[in-house]
Design a protein around this motif. Sequence first.
Motif, PDB file in Angstrom:
ATOM      1  N   ASN A 118      -4.170   2.176  13.093  1.00 52.71           N
ATOM      2  CA  ASN A 118      -4.616   2.845  11.866  1.00 52.71           C
ATOM      3  C   ASN A 118      -5.628   3.970  12.105  1.00 52.71           C
ATOM      4  N   ASN A 154     -11.675   5.570   4.524  1.00 49.81           N
ATOM      5  CA  ASN A 154     -11.266   4.675   3.449  1.00 49.81           C
ATOM      6  C   ASN A 154      -9.766   4.409   3.485  1.00 49.81           C
ATOM      7  N   THR A 162     -12.289  -4.670  -4.900  1.00 43.45           N
ATOM      8  CA  THR A 162     -11.042  -3.916  -4.787  1.00 43.45           C
ATOM      9  C   THR A 162     -11.367  -2.434  -4.719  1.00 43.45           C
ATOM     10  N   ASN A 205     -14.821  -1.785  12.146  1.00 44.49           N
ATOM     11  CA  ASN A 205     -15.785  -2.646  11.464  1.00 44.49           C
ATOM     12  C   ASN A 205     -16.793  -1.837  10.663  1.00 44.49           C
ATOM     13  N   LEU A 217      -4.345  -6.762   8.401  1.00 44.17           N
ATOM     14  CA  LEU A 217      -5.077  -8.011   8.615  1.00 44.17           C
ATOM     15  C   LEU A 217      -4.458  -9.153   7.818  1.00 44.17           C
ATOM     16  N   LEU A 218      -4.079  -8.867   6.580  1.00 42.50           N
ATOM     17  CA  LEU A 218      -3.447  -9.888   5.743  1.00 42.50           C
ATOM     18  C   LEU A 218      -2.108 -10.319   6.315  1.00 42.50           C
ATOM     19  N   GLU A 227       0.800  -1.217   0.000  1.00 38.38           N
ATOM     20  CA  GLU A 227       0.000   0.000   0.000  1.00 38.38           C
ATOM     21  C   GLU A 227       0.829   1.262   0.000  1.00 38.38           C
ATOM     22  N   ALA A 261      -9.089   2.196   6.449  1.00 44.25           N
ATOM     23  CA  ALA A 261      -9.558   0.834   6.197  1.00 44.25           C
ATOM     24  C   ALA A 261      -8.619   0.098   5.251  1.00 44.25           C
ATOM     25  N   GLN A 262      -8.104   0.809   4.263  1.00 45.05           N
ATOM     26  CA  GLN A 262      -7.166   0.187   3.327  1.00 45.05           C
ATOM     27  C   GLN A 262      -5.884  -0.213   4.042  1.00 45.05           C
ATOM     28  N   LYS A 263      -5.398   0.656   4.911  1.00 45.90           N
ATOM     29  CA  LYS A 263      -4.205   0.341   5.700  1.00 45.90           C
ATOM     30  C   LYS A 263      -4.476  -0.856   6.618  1.00 45.90           C
ATOM     31  N   TYR A 268      -6.595  -3.225   6.215  1.00 45.40           N
ATOM     32  CA  TYR A 268      -6.744  -4.425   5.387  1.00 45.40           C
ATOM     33  C   TYR A 268      -5.407  -5.134   5.219  1.00 45.40           C
ATOM     34  N   TYR A 269      -4.357  -4.370   4.919  1.00 40.91           N
ATOM     35  CA  TYR A 269      -3.047  -4.981   4.735  1.00 40.91           C
ATOM     36  C   TYR A 269      -2.478  -5.500   6.051  1.00 40.91           C
TER      37      TYR A 269
END
Length: 269
Positions: free
Chosen positions: A260, A236, A30, A269, A246-247, A3, A239-241, A243-244
């Motif tokens: 974040n 947004n 995406t 959530n 979480l992965l 990201e 949330a994008q940060k 997401y990574y």
Amino acid sequence: MAEDQYLHEIVTPTEPLSAWIYLHHEKGVTYIAPHWHQGIELSFTIAGSIDDFVINEHHYRTQSGTILVVNSQVVHSVRSVLKVADEAISIIYPYDYVNRLYPEIQNEVIDLNQPAKFNRFQKEIYIEVQTTLFKIYKSLQSQNKFSNLKLETLADQTLQLLLEYFTKPKTEYDIIYGTKEFEVAGIQAITKYISEHYANKIKLVDIATQVNLSKEYLAKFFKNHMELTIGSYINNVRAQKAYYDLLGGKYNLTEIAVKNGFSSIRAMN
């Protein structure tokens, strides 16, 4: 995709190549939040489509063979539902690299996103660019000891074709892709501030101070140009940060939320 290579101004090349090259074959929803970088970005849809690729307020729906170019410092975002068979390539050329090889880029933009306006010769060159990009795709699929040599050569060939046949002087435009230059600069300043401070509590007044606007005008200005509120944009990005993170699996949910900029897991959530 990493990201930080998308949300920040500096683009890190794919070692040992001169450009950043990525093959997208994810599936599912995406969303890449509006952002900008100094480098010149190219997107090539191999199969399927990208539902909504926004480049400075212009919306594009791609199909197989579509090439899109994002010029330096232009705000862009992506929203799409990707299917199993969908594939695309992204290439980002670092601005310093392009400028070193072609100093004229300081006064020019690459005008490639409206093929209907091409002359006959440009249409032929466009096919050559598509062919070169497809060769990059094949090289990414089958890695061997010559892959880096092939990728470097093909990426440079693509860049040469874009610069030789599809550039236009900036002086021909009062408007860059529909947005005045000072407005683009304002959006860039706002998104850059948010990308650097998303982990902290961000107040509207803090952003307004940074860009020398009133809170009221800032909110209206951002909504008009980005088609979402500043609050939604901040969430947004966060949330994008998240997401990574979480992965990555390195943090629990509470740690990810706090790291974040979310006040709680429920807020995230």
